[in-house]
Write an enzyme that holds these catalytic residues in place. Structure first.
Site, PDB file in Angstrom:
ATOM      1  N   ASP A 227      11.403   2.760 -41.682  1.00  0.00           N
ATOM      2  CA  ASP A 227      10.886   1.314 -41.952  1.00  0.00           C
ATOM      3  C   ASP A 227      11.342  -0.066 -42.033  1.00  0.00           C
ATOM      4  OD1 ASP A 227       9.166  -0.869 -40.903  1.00  0.00           O
ATOM      5  OD2 ASP A 227       7.755   0.155 -41.691  1.00  0.00           O
ATOM      6  N   HIS A 228      12.430  -1.063 -42.037  1.00  0.00           N
ATOM      7  CA  HIS A 228      12.694  -1.305 -42.925  1.00  0.00           C
ATOM      8  C   HIS A 228      12.504  -2.628 -43.470  1.00  0.00           C
ATOM      9  CE1 HIS A 228      16.596  -3.190 -44.079  1.00  0.00           C
ATOM     10  NE2 HIS A 228      17.558  -3.243 -42.922  1.00  0.00           N
ATOM     11  N   ARG A 229      10.771  -3.332 -42.820  1.00  0.00           N
ATOM     12  CA  ARG A 229      10.114  -3.346 -44.163  1.00  0.00           C
ATOM     13  C   ARG A 229       9.270  -3.295 -45.387  1.00  0.00           C
ATOM     14  NH1 ARG A 229       5.092  -3.571 -39.249  1.00  0.00           N
ATOM     15  NH2 ARG A 229       6.152  -1.321 -40.019  1.00  0.00           N
TER      16      ARG A 229
END
Ligand code: CAO
Length: 450
Positions: free
Chosen positions: A422-424
């Site tokens: 999850d790039h967040r």
């Protein structure tokens, strides 16, 4: 006295055969002069043809898709009065009887040429004059704005309608020809907003699913999706759509690990515990998660300020392919278990999964998931994160590769790793460090001790 008049396509410049993409009236409708009757569309603009009269529509002559030019017949109508502009404008007075209804022929710009000057031909003269109602002109600048920005594709009346409702057309998905936004699309958007879908962001505002009659193309059969597939499908869909996924690929040299595994399996042939690569992977991943805690976490969006919930337990989910679909049982406290104990639990949970006997508790509480397709094949894939986790490790089939070591190529067994994250929560650099570290542990399992 009412009179039946035929309404024709007015002057549309040098363009011919422009398709009709919308008919905005039907027989029996009462229209005012200058109300839009039909919509024409070229490659770059949509244009509404306004009614030259007030009255009642009698018959629609053309159909959607018809290609029209100047003087093509549109419809007939029972005329009550002429358009207001014509009554007011001296040069547009008809040359015949003053009481005879005459059309106001609203001219149109050349549809494909933004530089073309719109012209109007009044009923009394053929001289070119500036056109009266600007809202009825093709708004070429509204289709492709400055610097090539794409601007919502909608007819002037739909723009007017959306303005009245305060709807931003950029947020509306068009379902008309060439994705043109129709009045119904604006209405549907408003309904969704009222239902709260747009404000919460839970709707992706996508086009409707295409409905195709497949039987037209060949024999088909219908098969229901299993309950597991329906549940996992809905979860996968949500996770794929709501998590910004990135997948980091790497490979681990597992030559020595495989030798150890084989030796172990041969020497312990009779005690029934078979070690698979997955058991070692679970152990190695647990060690990597301890070093990189943000991968053993969940994102909490429930408050205005998002928070990361770091877990101090290591419950590892692993995807199992069953006849009814995908399930993900969980090995609890994998960090506290040895490889043999993990292998036993893997075997037990996999067979319960295949028999459809897993209990809900067996599938809850994972902090990280592994999806291994290595027993089947493949060189890499992009697994979908099992929310609310923040990463998932995909494993593909190990293969012997020539690896350059000490100035010569040597055959090494290389295991492909695919880490979706999850790039967040996770940066690309952290993901690369995680897979590199995991690969080093798999190459030398002694590193899992640290
Ligand atoms: N590379 C090469 N060989 C591999 C391998 C790999 N990465 N992984 C497994 N193998 C080998 C095993 O060693 C075994 O060979 P041996 O019998 O010679 O030892 C053989 O393939 C079969 O292994 P397995 O798949 O039965 O066992 P496993 O512990 O590796 O996996 C399980 C167990 C439950 C993960 C697996 O059976 C399974 O269901 N995998 C599918 C998971 C899935 O569907 N993921 C996709 C999710 S997204 O749609």
């Amino acid at each position: 006295m009412a009179e039946v008049k035929k309404v024709l396509v007015p002057d549309i410049g040098s363009f011919e055969d422009i398709p009709v993409i919308e008919i905005m009236v039907k027989p029996g409708d009462n229209v005012q002069a200058e109300d839009p009757l039909i919509v024409l569309e070229s490659d770059k603009a949509t244009v509404e043809v306004p009614s030259p009269y007030s009255g009642t529509i009698r018959e629609i002559i053309l159909q959607i898709g018809a290609k029209v030019s100047k003087d093509s017949e549109i419809l007939t109508m029972e005329v009550i009065s002429v358009a207001k502009d014509e009554e007011k404008t001296p040069e547009s007075q008809p040359s015949g009887s003053p009481s005879e209804p005459q059309p106001v022929q609203t001219g149109m710009a050349k549809l494909n040429q933004p530089e073309a000057t719109p012209v109007v031909k009044s009923a009394s003269t053929t001289a070119a004059k500036p056109v009266a109602p600007p809202s009825l002109l093709p708004k070429l600048d509204q289709e492709v704005g400055q610097h090539g920005k794409i601007i919502p594709h909608a007819s002037p009346s739909v723009r007017r309608f959306s303005r009245e409702l305060g709807v931003d057309l950029n947020r509306v998905v068009g379902t008309g020809p060439k994705l043109r936004i129709l009045k119904e699309d604006v209405q549907a958007f408003v309904k969704q907003v009222l239902a709260g879908e747009h404000s919460t962001g839970s709707s992706l505002n996508l086009l409707p699913w295409p409905h195709v009659d497949f039987a037209k193309f060949g024999p088909i059969e219908l098969k229901s999706l299993s309950r597991i597939r329906q549940i996992s499908g809905a979860n996968l869909h949500r996770n794929w759509a709501m998590i910004p996924h990135v997948t980091q690929f790497d490979e681990a040299d597992i030559t020595d690990l495989e030798a150890l595994r084989k030796t172990h399996n041969e020497t312990r042939k009779n005690d029934g515990t078979k070690l698979t690569i997955l058991a070692f992977l679970i152990k190695a991943v647990t060690a990597a998660l301890k070093k990189f805690p943000e991968f053993n976490a969940s994102l909490d969006n429930s408050t205005a300020e998002s928070q990361l919930i770091i877990k101090h337990y290591y419950h590892l989910g692993f995807a199992v392919d069953t006849p009814n679909g995908l399930v993900v049982p969980v090995i609890r406290d994998a960090d506290q278990k040895g490889v043999i104990s993990i292998a036993k639990e893997l075997a037990r949970l996999s067979s319960l999964a295949r028999e459809g006997k897993l209990m809900p508790n067996d599938m809850q509480g994972a902090s990280f998931t592994i999806s291994s397709l290595g027993g089947i094949g493949g060189t890499g894939f992009t697994p979908i994160i099992n929310a609310p986790e923040v990463a998932i490790l995909g494993i593909s089939r190990a293969s012997l590769q020539p690896v350059y070591q000490n100035e010569k190529f040597v055959p090494r067994l290389m295991l492909p790793l695919s880490l979706s994250y999850d790039h967040r929560v996770v940066d690309g650099a952290a993901a690369a460090r995680f897979t590199a570290h995991l690969a080093s542990i798999l190459t030398d399992m002694r590193l899992a001790l640290f």
